[in-house]
Design an enzyme around this catalytic site. Structure first.
Site, PDB file in Angstrom:
ATOM      1  CG  ASN A  51      -0.875  -0.174   2.439  1.00  0.00           C
ATOM      2  OD1 ASN A  51      -0.140  -1.081   2.855  1.00  0.00           O
ATOM      3  ND2 ASN A  51      -1.224   0.939   3.239  1.00  0.00           N
ATOM      4  CG  ASP A  52      -0.200   4.351   2.646  1.00  0.00           C
ATOM      5  OD1 ASP A  52      -1.349   3.708   2.129  1.00  0.00           O
ATOM      6  OD2 ASP A  52      -0.579   4.644   3.753  1.00  0.00           O
TER       7      ASP A  52
HETATM    8  C1  FRU Z   1      -3.398   4.641   4.609  1.00  0.00           C
HETATM    9  C2  FRU Z   1      -2.890   4.032   5.872  1.00  0.00           C
HETATM   10  C3  FRU Z   1      -2.094   4.735   6.726  1.00  0.00           C
HETATM   11  C4  FRU Z   1      -1.503   3.902   7.654  1.00  0.00           C
HETATM   12  C5  FRU Z   1      -1.165   2.619   6.624  1.00  0.00           C
HETATM   13  C6  FRU Z   1      -1.257   1.195   7.065  1.00  0.00           C
HETATM   14  O1  FRU Z   1      -3.587   3.728   3.421  1.00  0.00           O
HETATM   15  O2  FRU Z   1      -4.215   3.492   6.323  1.00  0.00           O
HETATM   16  O3  FRU Z   1      -3.180   5.664   7.449  1.00  0.00           O
HETATM   17  O4  FRU Z   1      -0.479   4.288   8.287  1.00  0.00           O
HETATM   18  O5  FRU Z   1      -2.071   2.708   5.678  1.00  0.00           O
HETATM   19  O6  FRU Z   1      -0.842   0.460   6.282  1.00  0.00           O
END
Ligand code: FRU
Length: 709
Positions: A259-260
């Site tokens: 993810n991010d």
């Molecule tokens: C955004 C998020 C952030 C968090 C991370 C966890 O997609 O939910 O807020 O730090 O991903 O993976």
């Protein structure tokens, strides 16, 4: 490195000659193995056996632990010398006791299900342990009363997770229950459930395979463990190709979950992309920081995992999102540690300029109390919704904003200040939203400064909202003048950094838009957007352009000018095909109703994705109603507003990369969409006009090269 599974049919092979079954209590049914109670285990006699199978119908009790502690050294030496060890059910706990695994499993209990089975990871579907067993969800078995042991929030430190659990027809990917370790020359296999009563063929085959594999039979696929290097990551990419959908030039995780984007920086000339990564499979859990590097923003190389949760630390549940901080030459990152209901800021410093090895600050977590004068939102999972960081320095003072939400008000970016990056004092929110418009919680806030003004963007669970205006340095508050949505599709949790040449480059996470089962089956999930150069127009509107480096991807070029598209059905792009394309055009939209572009179309039109430029409605729609024959893929439309220039034209810039579609109009509005055609011949391209002739002033189509295969 190639994964060699040539020897993958153990189920049909002979059982190891000598197996010693060690149990606390006799197990059903009678098995053709010599059996001893754990209490009588004589380590001197172990040499006679190829493999030792230890089974416990319950959790290890104190007596069992003491016994294991007493014989642990010899047992580990037996394995290290090439012996095999199979641990089933409660005995999986013995891995920690024997020092074979750094972490204890985090759940030991009874299975509460009528039927239970295995959920095999795509990455390991050809592993010898699954020889003779078909599919990722082999037939389940009735539940037994035996104890079930698994790792859930934690990812084991030293093991490969081959399979998770599936109960009553439901995937339980976070219940990691079939594991393999290597110890010296020997192998350990741990199976946390499903081998107590051996009622099905699958169970029997699995048991045979596990014993044979532990005894050294079958090649070892060696994609293993979590802290491995480039070769292993390449092997993982090869093991989960998903050729029709996995992007060819967007960055994706080697396998498993992404993810991010995090900790973005250009350091000593190299671009570093860290990202939220789950090594246990393509789902969000046990989050680590993955790492990739590039010299040109186009080709990325995998680096070993940069940060992992520490089971005894403030980030035991996950190393969540954070940003890079240049602390007077020391590369550092501020990230969110998740632990037992808390989300708290933590700092780590790199030990080398390759940003490979990180040391977490002894002072972590850095902020432990929520500010007293704001009512920070609580949730079922978290004592306070408080995470993600954007850090900067003004003069001698460090500042950071943290994503949060204020009860009854809305999402908020809370400001803290510090003299040393370690001790932080709360100031106030630099901006608070209205929960009805931009949600109750803001994730991943980022403040960007340009000559034309400032841009604050936040991710509100659904979209990335932006506010443009001024950041008042004296009042330390953001004064919004305008707001909008940064991307109208699946682009989420973006992060930016200043490149050495001054450009502000932004990456975002492109979420999948197919169901969880399909993501599991694919073996990978999540892509990174292309880097976008972000700037602010004179009126404060965010603008995007693509870095010129991406032009290196361009191969065959098709160029047209003053092309007339008629509603008669003739497709001027009939000769072009491909699933990795860049399209750039300027369209004269005066007197036009609808005009558009068809992508990933099969020759018979069964599958097709249509980018509809609905001029009268001033809207661009990505029509996915026929994008995929699979029910697993989302088929709703995505849309964004369209504005025409004063001369009645608009520009469209589009990147197609198998399942990814990134679309920009007038270098200002962006929409990213995901499509999952099932047919290999979904590669056609077309242009159409609906109710009158349309003049395309210029049209360029490039077939793009793959940087990943
Ligand atoms: C955004 C998020 C952030 C968090 C991370 C966890 O997609 O939910 O807020 O730090 O991903 O993976």
């Amino acid at each position: 490195m190639k994964i060699d599974n040539s020897n993958a049919t153990l189920g049909t092979g002979p059982r190891p000659q000598t197996t010693l079954l060690v149990t606390e209590t006799p197990i059903e049914p009678d098995l053709p193995y010599e059996t001893h109670p754990l209490a009588d285990l004589s380590v001197e006699a172990l040499d006679e056996y190829d493999v030792l199978w230890m089974h416990c119908e319950s959790a290890l009790d104190d007596a069992a632990r003491q016994r294991l502690a007493a014989v642990g050294g010899e047992l580990t030496a037996f394995v290290a010398d090439g012996g095999g060890l199979l641990l089933t059910h409660g005995a999986v706990e013995a891995a920690a006791e024997l020092g074979i695994e750094a972490h204890e499993p985090d759940s030991v209990g009874r299975v509460d299900a009528d039927e239970t089975g295995f959920l095999v990871r795509r990455l390991f579907e050809d592993h010898p342990i699954f020889g003779g067993i078909d599919g990722l969800r082999p037939n389940g078995a009735p539940a037994t009363d035996a104890v079930s042991v698994h790792y859930d929030s934690l990812h084991p430190n030293d093991a490969d997770v081959l399979a998770a659990r599936r109960d009553d027809g439901t995937d339980r990917p976070n219940l990691k229950s079939l594991l393999c370790w290597e110890v010296g020359d020997g192998r350990v296999v741990g199976v946390g459930h499903g081998l107590a009563a051996l009622q099905t063929d699958v169970q029997e085959t699995l048991l045979d395979n596990c014993l044979a594999y532990a005894a050294g039979e079958g090649s070892d696929p060696r994609t293993v463990g979590r802290s491995k290097g480039r070769e292993e990551f390449e092997a993982m990419r090869e093991a989960v190709p998903d050729a029709n959908h996995r992007p060819a030039y967007h960055f994706t995780p080697p396998a498993n979950w992404l993810n991010d984007p995090n900790g973005l920086v250009q350091w000593n000339g190299r671009y570093h992309l860290f990202y939220q990564y789950n090594p246990a499979g393509p789902f969000h859990d046990s989050i680590h920081w993955g790492h990739a590097v590039s010299d040109d923003l186009v080709h990325w190389e995998d680096e070993p995992i940069a940060l992992a949760p520490d089971p005894d630390g403030p980030d035991a549940v996950g190393v969540w999102s954070g940003c890079f901080v240049d602390d007077e030459g020391t590369p550092s990152v501020m990230y969110t540690g998740g632990d037992d209901g808390d989300q708290l800021p933590c700092l780590a410093r790199a030990e080398d300029d390759s940003l490979r090895t990180w040391t977490k600050a002894a002072e972590n977590p850095l902020i432990t109390e929520m500010p007293a004068d704001v009512d920070v939102l609580q949730s079922i999972d978290w004592r306070a919704e408080f995470r993600d960081h954007c850090v900067w320095r003004t003069g001698e003072t460090w500042y950071q904003i943290v994503g949060s939400g204020i009860e009854g008000e809305g999402g908020a970016a809370l400001l803290f200040e510090s003299e040393d990056l370690l001790e932080w004092e709360y100031c106030h929110p630099i901006l608070t939203g209205d929960w009805r418009k931009t949600g109750p919680i803001w994730e991943c806030p980022e403040l960007l400064r340009f000559d034309e003004g400032s841009l604050l963007h936040v991710s509100d669970y659904s979209k990335v909202a932006y506010f443009s205006g001024e950041y008042d340095e004296a009042a330390k508050r953001f004064e919004p003048e305008d707001h909008g949505v940064l991307d109208h599709g699946v682009f989420y949790a973006p992060q930016s950094f200043a490149a050495d040449d001054g450009r502000t480059l932004m990456f975002g996470w492109l979420k999948e838009d197919r169901d969880r089962e399909a993501q599991w089956d694919a073996g990978w999930s999540g892509a990174m957007s292309l880097p976008r150069v972000v700037s602010l127009a004179a009126d404060g509107t965010p603008e995007f352009s693509l870095p010129t480096e991406l032009e290196a991807l361009r191969e065959t070029h098709h160029s047209f000018s003053d092309l007339t598209v008629s509603p008669d059905g003739t497709n001027p792009l009939a000769d072009i095909e491909g699933d990795t394309l860049e399209v750039k055009m300027t369209v004269d939209a005066r007197n036009v109703g609808e005009f558009g572009l068809v992508l990933r179309e099969t020759p018979d039109g069964e599958e097709r994705t249509v980018v509809r430029c609905k001029i009268r409605h001033r809207e661009v729609v990505v029509d996915r109603s026929q994008s995929s024959n699979s029910d697993a893929a989302a088929d709703s439309s995505d849309s964004m507003p369209l504005t025409l220039d004063e001369d009645g034209t608009f520009s469209l810039h589009l990147f197609l990369d198998r399942s990814v579609l990134e679309l920009f109009t007038n270098d200002a509005q962006a929409l990213t969409s995901r499509i999952y055609p099932t047919r290999p011949d979904s590669t056609g391209v077309g242009l159409y006009a609906d109710d009158c002739e349309v003049t395309v002033r210029s049209l360029d189509v490039w077939e793009l090269a793959a940087t990943e295969d």
